[in-house]
Design a protein around this motif. Structure first.
Motif, PDB file in Angstrom:
ATOM      1  N   PRO A 164       0.680  -1.207   0.009  1.00 39.75           N
ATOM      2  CA  PRO A 164      -0.156   0.076  -0.017  1.00 39.75           C
ATOM      3  C   PRO A 164       0.731   1.317  -0.047  1.00 39.75           C
ATOM      4  O   PRO A 164       1.838   1.189   0.622  1.00 39.75           O
ATOM      5  CB  PRO A 164      -0.852  -0.198   1.318  1.00 39.75           C
ATOM      6  CG  PRO A 164      -0.721  -1.469   1.430  1.00 39.75           C
ATOM      7  CD  PRO A 164       0.633  -2.174   1.172  1.00 39.75           C
ATOM      8  N   ILE A 165       0.574   2.227  -0.593  1.00 39.34           N
ATOM      9  CA  ILE A 165       1.281   3.385  -0.941  1.00 39.34           C
ATOM     10  C   ILE A 165       0.457   4.696  -1.180  1.00 39.34           C
ATOM     11  O   ILE A 165      -0.318   4.767  -1.463  1.00 39.34           O
ATOM     12  CB  ILE A 165       2.051   3.265  -2.344  1.00 39.34           C
ATOM     13  CG1 ILE A 165       3.090   4.323  -2.302  1.00 39.34           C
ATOM     14  CG2 ILE A 165       1.462   3.135  -3.424  1.00 39.34           C
ATOM     15  CD1 ILE A 165       4.255   4.171  -3.473  1.00 39.34           C
ATOM     16  N   ALA A 166       0.987   5.489  -0.332  1.00 39.97           N
ATOM     17  CA  ALA A 166       0.367   7.061  -0.403  1.00 39.97           C
ATOM     18  C   ALA A 166       1.346   8.102  -0.935  1.00 39.97           C
ATOM     19  O   ALA A 166       2.502   7.914  -0.655  1.00 39.97           O
ATOM     20  CB  ALA A 166       0.046   7.459   0.967  1.00 39.97           C
ATOM     21  N   VAL A 167       1.006   9.024  -1.849  1.00 41.09           N
ATOM     22  CA  VAL A 167       2.001   9.696  -2.369  1.00 41.09           C
ATOM     23  C   VAL A 167       1.374  11.160  -1.970  1.00 41.09           C
ATOM     24  O   VAL A 167       0.509  11.343  -2.479  1.00 41.09           O
ATOM     25  CB  VAL A 167       2.055   9.463  -4.121  1.00 41.09           C
ATOM     26  CG1 VAL A 167       3.037  10.495  -4.677  1.00 41.09           C
ATOM     27  CG2 VAL A 167       2.514   8.074  -4.360  1.00 41.09           C
ATOM     28  N   LEU A 168       2.195  11.971  -1.597  1.00 40.27           N
ATOM     29  CA  LEU A 168       1.962  13.298  -0.981  1.00 40.27           C
ATOM     30  C   LEU A 168       2.863  14.299  -2.155  1.00 40.27           C
ATOM     31  O   LEU A 168       4.100  14.384  -2.026  1.00 40.27           O
ATOM     32  CB  LEU A 168       2.394  13.553   0.508  1.00 40.27           C
ATOM     33  CG  LEU A 168       1.903  12.514   1.128  1.00 40.27           C
ATOM     34  CD1 LEU A 168       2.195  12.746   2.776  1.00 40.27           C
ATOM     35  CD2 LEU A 168       0.235  12.220   0.936  1.00 40.27           C
ATOM     36  N   VAL A 190      -2.236  -1.733  -5.931  1.00 38.64           N
ATOM     37  CA  VAL A 190      -2.372  -1.738  -4.593  1.00 38.64           C
ATOM     38  C   VAL A 190      -3.197  -0.720  -4.062  1.00 38.64           C
ATOM     39  O   VAL A 190      -3.471   0.167  -4.814  1.00 38.64           O
ATOM     40  CB  VAL A 190      -1.238  -2.135  -3.767  1.00 38.64           C
ATOM     41  CG1 VAL A 190      -0.395  -3.369  -4.370  1.00 38.64           C
ATOM     42  CG2 VAL A 190      -0.257  -0.692  -4.067  1.00 38.64           C
ATOM     43  N   ASP A 191      -3.557  -0.975  -2.786  1.00 37.86           N
ATOM     44  CA  ASP A 191      -4.274  -0.043  -1.967  1.00 37.86           C
ATOM     45  C   ASP A 191      -3.385   1.636  -2.112  1.00 37.86           C
ATOM     46  O   ASP A 191      -2.166   1.346  -1.574  1.00 37.86           O
ATOM     47  CB  ASP A 191      -4.571  -0.228  -0.658  1.00 37.86           C
ATOM     48  CG  ASP A 191      -6.012   0.804  -0.047  1.00 37.86           C
ATOM     49  OD1 ASP A 191      -6.323   1.342  -0.731  1.00 37.86           O
ATOM     50  OD2 ASP A 191      -5.729   0.867   1.030  1.00 37.86           O
ATOM     51  N   GLY A 192      -3.896   2.330  -2.236  1.00 33.79           N
ATOM     52  CA  GLY A 192      -3.154   3.791  -2.332  1.00 33.79           C
ATOM     53  C   GLY A 192      -3.777   4.868  -2.652  1.00 33.79           C
ATOM     54  O   GLY A 192      -5.039   4.963  -2.964  1.00 33.79           O
ATOM     55  N   TYR A 193      -3.275   5.850  -2.714  1.00 35.94           N
ATOM     56  CA  TYR A 193      -3.789   7.274  -3.082  1.00 35.94           C
ATOM     57  C   TYR A 193      -2.996   8.404  -3.254  1.00 35.94           C
ATOM     58  O   TYR A 193      -1.519   8.323  -2.765  1.00 35.94           O
ATOM     59  CB  TYR A 193      -4.891   7.947  -1.854  1.00 35.94           C
ATOM     60  CG  TYR A 193      -4.248   8.332  -1.015  1.00 35.94           C
ATOM     61  CD1 TYR A 193      -3.946   9.787  -0.698  1.00 35.94           C
ATOM     62  CD2 TYR A 193      -3.937   7.564   0.390  1.00 35.94           C
ATOM     63  CE1 TYR A 193      -3.317  10.273   0.447  1.00 35.94           C
ATOM     64  CE2 TYR A 193      -3.573   8.233   1.472  1.00 35.94           C
ATOM     65  CZ  TYR A 193      -3.081   9.545   1.673  1.00 35.94           C
ATOM     66  OH  TYR A 193      -2.641  10.032   2.719  1.00 35.94           O
ATOM     67  N   VAL A 194      -3.141   9.602  -4.008  1.00 39.99           N
ATOM     68  CA  VAL A 194      -2.438  10.590  -4.370  1.00 39.99           C
ATOM     69  C   VAL A 194      -3.012  11.782  -3.697  1.00 39.99           C
ATOM     70  O   VAL A 194      -4.092  11.959  -3.898  1.00 39.99           O
ATOM     71  CB  VAL A 194      -1.896  10.755  -5.946  1.00 39.99           C
ATOM     72  CG1 VAL A 194      -1.289  12.177  -6.098  1.00 39.99           C
ATOM     73  CG2 VAL A 194      -1.033   9.749  -6.310  1.00 39.99           C
ATOM     74  N   LYS A 195      -2.277  12.669  -3.149  1.00 39.21           N
ATOM     75  CA  LYS A 195      -2.901  13.860  -2.508  1.00 39.21           C
ATOM     76  C   LYS A 195      -1.971  15.093  -3.006  1.00 39.21           C
ATOM     77  O   LYS A 195      -0.611  14.963  -2.614  1.00 39.21           O
ATOM     78  CB  LYS A 195      -3.128  13.918  -1.133  1.00 39.21           C
ATOM     79  CG  LYS A 195      -3.620  15.067  -0.548  1.00 39.21           C
ATOM     80  CD  LYS A 195      -4.011  15.288   0.814  1.00 39.21           C
ATOM     81  CE  LYS A 195      -4.284  16.703   1.509  1.00 39.21           C
ATOM     82  NZ  LYS A 195      -5.687  17.148   0.701  1.00 39.21           N
ATOM     83  N   GLU A 220       2.732  19.879   8.916  1.00 41.45           N
ATOM     84  CA  GLU A 220       2.207  18.793   9.728  1.00 41.45           C
ATOM     85  C   GLU A 220       0.972  18.381   9.266  1.00 41.45           C
ATOM     86  O   GLU A 220       0.468  17.053   9.702  1.00 41.45           O
ATOM     87  CB  GLU A 220       1.675  19.531  11.151  1.00 41.45           C
ATOM     88  CG  GLU A 220       2.942  20.204  11.969  1.00 41.45           C
ATOM     89  CD  GLU A 220       2.510  20.847  13.281  1.00 41.45           C
ATOM     90  OE1 GLU A 220       1.362  21.160  13.183  1.00 41.45           O
ATOM     91  OE2 GLU A 220       3.533  20.845  14.305  1.00 41.45           O
ATOM     92  N   GLU A 221       0.077  18.842   8.184  1.00 43.52           N
ATOM     93  CA  GLU A 221      -0.654  18.258   7.582  1.00 43.52           C
ATOM     94  C   GLU A 221      -0.343  16.851   6.979  1.00 43.52           C
ATOM     95  O   GLU A 221      -0.970  15.842   6.912  1.00 43.52           O
ATOM     96  CB  GLU A 221      -1.632  19.072   6.713  1.00 43.52           C
ATOM     97  CG  GLU A 221      -3.025  18.338   6.104  1.00 43.52           C
ATOM     98  CD  GLU A 221      -3.496  19.473   5.160  1.00 43.52           C
ATOM     99  OE1 GLU A 221      -4.460  18.928   4.425  1.00 43.52           O
ATOM    100  OE2 GLU A 221      -2.997  20.661   4.954  1.00 43.52           O
ATOM    101  N   ALA A 222       0.970  17.125   6.406  1.00 39.82           N
ATOM    102  CA  ALA A 222       1.323  15.942   5.498  1.00 39.82           C
ATOM    103  C   ALA A 222       1.872  14.794   6.593  1.00 39.82           C
ATOM    104  O   ALA A 222       1.719  13.644   6.265  1.00 39.82           O
ATOM    105  CB  ALA A 222       2.417  16.537   4.569  1.00 39.82           C
ATOM    106  N   HIS A 223       2.442  15.364   7.602  1.00 42.77           N
ATOM    107  CA  HIS A 223       2.763  14.294   8.749  1.00 42.77           C
ATOM    108  C   HIS A 223       1.737  13.556   9.064  1.00 42.77           C
ATOM    109  O   HIS A 223       1.774  12.184   9.282  1.00 42.77           O
ATOM    110  CB  HIS A 223       3.575  15.131   9.687  1.00 42.77           C
ATOM    111  CG  HIS A 223       4.702  15.919   9.273  1.00 42.77           C
ATOM    112  ND1 HIS A 223       5.313  16.614  10.080  1.00 42.77           N
ATOM    113  CD2 HIS A 223       5.583  15.858   8.213  1.00 42.77           C
ATOM    114  CE1 HIS A 223       6.331  17.527   9.747  1.00 42.77           C
ATOM    115  NE2 HIS A 223       6.538  16.650   8.275  1.00 42.77           N
ATOM    116  N   LYS A 224       0.545  14.192   9.132  1.00 44.21           N
ATOM    117  CA  LYS A 224      -0.673  13.367   9.751  1.00 44.21           C
ATOM    118  C   LYS A 224      -1.170  12.427   8.743  1.00 44.21           C
ATOM    119  O   LYS A 224      -1.550  11.302   9.098  1.00 44.21           O
ATOM    120  CB  LYS A 224      -1.913  14.302   9.983  1.00 44.21           C
ATOM    121  CG  LYS A 224      -3.072  13.831  10.538  1.00 44.21           C
ATOM    122  CD  LYS A 224      -4.314  14.707  10.717  1.00 44.21           C
ATOM    123  CE  LYS A 224      -5.072  13.812  11.482  1.00 44.21           C
ATOM    124  NZ  LYS A 224      -5.778  12.545  10.882  1.00 44.21           N
TER     125      LYS A 224
END
Length: 235
Positions: A164-168, A190-195, A220-224
């Motif tokens: 699973p991967i999140a891309v900020l 896989v499970d994931g999202y881009v923001k 801090e928003e990205a850290h959350k």
């Protein structure tokens, strides 16, 4: 895929920053924070400025407080990029610090983590480190990944990710522009999202000015988002 923006806002490196300790770990000097009795491990892979960046260590400590053992290796071998060194521009420096080498050196770090009894590992990569983290996810070495304003990552890379991967991403990013990063989401198997974070520039998650309240809020928003991803998958 690298350029001047990658070198902007270099941190004031401080080898004594953070609440953790610096020890050899998996063959590399590393900043370690959190307890070996923790539930799982998070590996942070720095940008080109290395593991002595105070904001990066502060983030490592923040992650550790939530119940993780955190490892921040010194992939730069005491040679972080220096934008003031005109005789050694970024493309020359990268010849000595290729992301492929970073991935090779990350594998023994993962094995060292496992030798401590941890079976679940998450990795977050920043800029240069984003490519290392995605290679770990492609090879099945980690259980979750977070990429923050990654460099060198391609759509084809994302197609091969096994965790699973999140891309900020940043709205203002000439290295990994939003139009590229948005393509990552459609390539995920896989499970994931881009923001895409509005109004921020490449490097905003760790290279922010602590005296700038808005910059701190954005970081801090990205850290959350990062912590939420690890809480979901790294346990």
């Amino acid at each position: 895929m690298s350029g001047p923006q990658c070198c902007e806002n270099p941190p004031a490196l401080n080898p004594n920053s953070g609440e953790g300790t610096v020890e050899e770990f998996g063959g590399l000097k590393s900043y370690l924070t959190g307890s070996l009795e923790a539930k799982a491990t998070v590996l942070l892979v720095s940008d080109i400025f290395g593991f002595e960046a105070p904001n990066l260590r502060k983030l490592a400590d923040k992650i550790a407080v939530t119940g993780y053992f955190v490892v921040v290796p010194e992939f730069m071998h005491g040679d972080p990029y220096d934008p003031e060194d005109a005789a050694r521009p970024l493309m020359v420096w990268l010849q000595d610090h290729a992301v492929d080498k970073g991935f090779e050196e990350a594998v023994p770090i993962v094995e060292a983590i496992k030798s401590k009894g941890f079976s679940t590992i998450g990795a977050a990569g920043f800029c240069w480190g984003g490519k290392v983290a995605v290679e770990l996810a492609k090879a099945g070495y980690i259980q979750a990944a977070v990429l923050c304003h990654p460099t060198f990552v391609t759509v084809d890379d994302i197609k091969e990710v096994k965790a699973p991967i999140a891309v900020l991403g940043a709205e203002i990013d000439h290295i990994s522009p939003p139009e590229l990063v948005k393509q990552f989401e459609g390539a995920m198997l896989v499970d994931g999202y881009v923001k895409i974070f509005p109004g921020v520039e490449h490097g905003w998650t760790t290279r922010y000015d602590v005296a700038d309240a808005e910059a701190v809020k954005n970081a801090e928003e990205a850290h959350k988002h990062m912590l939420d991803w690890f809480v979901k998958y790294v346990k």
